[in-house]
Design an enzyme around this catalytic site. Structure first.
Site, short mmCIF file in Angstrom:
data_model
loop_
_atom_site.label_atom_id
_atom_site.label_comp_id
_atom_site.label_asym_id
_atom_site.label_seq_id
_atom_site.Cartn_x
_atom_site.Cartn_y
_atom_site.Cartn_z
N ASP A 194 31.17 22.18 -26.71
CA ASP A 194 31.47 23.02 -27.79
C ASP A 194 30.77 22.89 -29.01
OD1 ASP A 194 33.45 24.27 -26.13
OD2 ASP A 194 34.72 22.47 -26.10
N ASP A 236 26.18 18.62 -24.97
CA ASP A 236 27.60 18.74 -25.36
C ASP A 236 27.95 20.31 -25.17
OD1 ASP A 236 29.85 18.20 -26.60
OD2 ASP A 236 29.36 19.10 -28.47
#
Ligand code: ZN
Length: 525
Positions: free
Chosen positions: A11, A9
């Protein structure tokens, strides 16, 4: 090897979360990210970023700004082999916005592998959900924004990105033998007592031993016998109850122990590998094996084994049971041969034809019961699930053992077909294999579904860790309250009034889960 690729992922996982950031100047890697990613690259793992960027749909930044941000990320953290971005908003109903599995499938495709050979690292429940829904592994690295229920539901949690990477590499290494067996193995005796599910999840490890031995003899208990019959790689089965393993044991019968010892001696094994769950002791059996004259014995034991074990293996908590067992097989010198994926599998010749009167494949199986009532779906919840699935256009088969007929009849009355008591385990495997999905608690049929590659909606009572006992390497959505007070109690019957971990499951959640798994009523998988 377990994994080809690590999906990350963006952020909150790789870089600090700056909401809707379109400015490369604001990119700040999380501590230790570069070194951790370089460890993965050095280990030959491919890397991809999988990121929801609904700011595109909302017009908060442009595609060009986003690409500038990604260029800056690569400047700071090194190259990624693929970037997968969902540009949609929740309202778009796309199949790529996490927790939908679309980005994970797309990343696996782009990296030339399959989702089950990927592990995804993320900071919120959506990340782990997307990984599991695709059959990948998911690691949660919580941040202050991660909700406690997301942490509770995750099967694998790491304190930070470097720790997640260290554990990925450790698990990858643990299933590789450091050294081959010290001498050739003609006959290996493998042991897995306990129930059908326990035997099924040990299957990959038994195949690994079988790859390194001419003949494999499996000692199992009466409750695991039907599952043992289904396992590839097993040449002969000895069935015997072990009073230090069974949940409702009879008294220890010295004569039965003497005859078991003699029988084990007659196997002529030149190696024994004793598989157990973490709360079971391998040592009483190791003593019998020693008395039977077996001189190479391997087992997992935190307890001091003295001279009972030649290989005393240890495994941290939280490792999936199939990998835990594979790591013991590796410690004993065995690994799965190339081309044999570390997934659950059944012998084709042991699974019968599905009864013709069940109609076409493409139904959903609901299995409400469990040998341990603490892990069973409350009948009233199962009944409402059948109603909701039927309303959504699904054909539902309700399965259960001979002692669960009253429950399956009651549950199926809401619109399903009652198959309670109609099948043995092999017959159930045949029915499960042709299902579009299986809705089931933490019990044997969940592992039959995993072995058939059939997606699972897991109504998982948290009495044991999901990370160890959840359906392995198959698309899965977990439902139920992971933080319920029964958590980690290992209780066989629910210690909490009202069975709250599963009583709160909303039938519409099951319908939604099937949609996320791309299982539609009347459509195709
Ligand atoms: Zn999307």
């Amino acid at each position: 090897m377990l994994y080809d690729a690590v999906l990350l992922d963006r952020d909150g996982t790789l870089i600090e979360d700056v909401p809707y950031n379109g400015d490369p100047e604001k990119v700040r890697p999380v501590p230790g990210a570069r070194a951790a990613l370089d460890r993965l690259r050095a280990a030959g793992l491919r890397l991809a970023v999988v990121t929801n960027q609904s700011g595109l749909a909302r017009g908060y930044f442009t595609g060009e700004q986003m690409r500038a941000v990604h260029a800056r990320v690569e400047e700071l953290l090194g190259r990624f082999d693929a970037w997968l971005v969902c540009p949609h908003d929740d309202a778009d109903g796309c199949d790529c916005r996490k927790p939908a599995p679309g980005l994970v499938y797309a990343a696996a495709r782009e990296l030339g592998t399959t989702a089950s050979r990927c592990v995804l690292v993320g900071d919120i429940g959506r990340d782990v959900g997307a990984a599991l829904a695709a059959g990948a592994a998911g690691v949660l690295v919580p941040t202050p924004v991660t909700r406690p229920e997301e942490v509770a539901a995750a099967g694998w949690v790491a304190t930070d990105l470097p720790a997640a990477v260290a554990e990925i590499l450790r698990r990858q290494q643990a299933v590789q033998p450091a050294t081959p067996p010290t001498a050739p193995v003609r006959t290996a005796l493998v042991v897995r007592s306990d129930s059908a599910g326990d035997v099924l999840v040990t299957g990959p490890a038994i195949r690994a031993v079988a790859a390194g031995a001419e003949r494999v003899v499996l000692l199992c208990g009466p409750r695991g016998r039907a599952a043992a019959n289904l396992l590839p790689g097993v040449d002969e089965i000895i069935e015997h109850p072990l009073p230090w393993i069974d949940p409702t044991p009879g008294p220890v019968d010295p004569e039965a122990m003497r005859s078991l010892t003699a029988r084990l001696g007659a196997v002529g094994a030149d190696q024994a590998v004793v598989f157990t769950s973490f709360h079971q002791s391998a040592l009483p059996l190791a003593l019998l094996l020693r008395m039977a004259g077996i001189d190479r014995i391997a087992a997992i034991s935190d307890d001091y084994p003295g001279s009972l074990l030649d290989i005393r293996h240890r495994v941290p908590v939280g490792v999936p049971e199939p990998e835990r067992a594979l790591s013991l097989a590796a410690a004993a010198g065995h690994r799965l041969p190339d081309g044999d994926e570390p997934v659950l599998r059944l012998r084709r010749d042991a699974v019968p034809q599905r009864p013709a009167d069940l109609g076409d494949p493409g139904y959903v199986v609901l299995h409400p019961g469990s040998a341990a009532s603490s892990r069973a779906c409350p009948p009233e919840v199962a009944t409402r699930i059948v109603g909701a699935l039927t309303d959504a256009g699904h054909r539902v088969l309700v399965t259960g053992g001979p002692d669960e007929r009253a429950i399956t009849a009651r549950v199926a009355a809401a619109g399903g077909t009652d198959l309670g008591g109609r099948t043995d385990l092999a017959g159930l495997a045949a029915i499960v294999a042709d299902a579009r999905a299986v809705v089931v608690g933490n019990t044997g049929p969940a592992h039959l579904a995993a072995a058939a590659g059939v997606p699972v909606v897991s109504l998982f009572a948290p009495t044991v860790p999901f990370g160890q006992w959840g359906p392995y390497r198959v698309p899965t959505i977990r439902l139920g309250d992971a933080a319920a007070p029964c958590r980690d109690t290992r209780a066989a019957s629910c210690p909490v009034p009202g069975h709250p971990c599963l009583a709160g499951v909303d039938p519409d959640e099951v319908v939604d889960a099937l949609r996320t798994l791309a299982v539609s009523g009347g459509g195709s998988r």
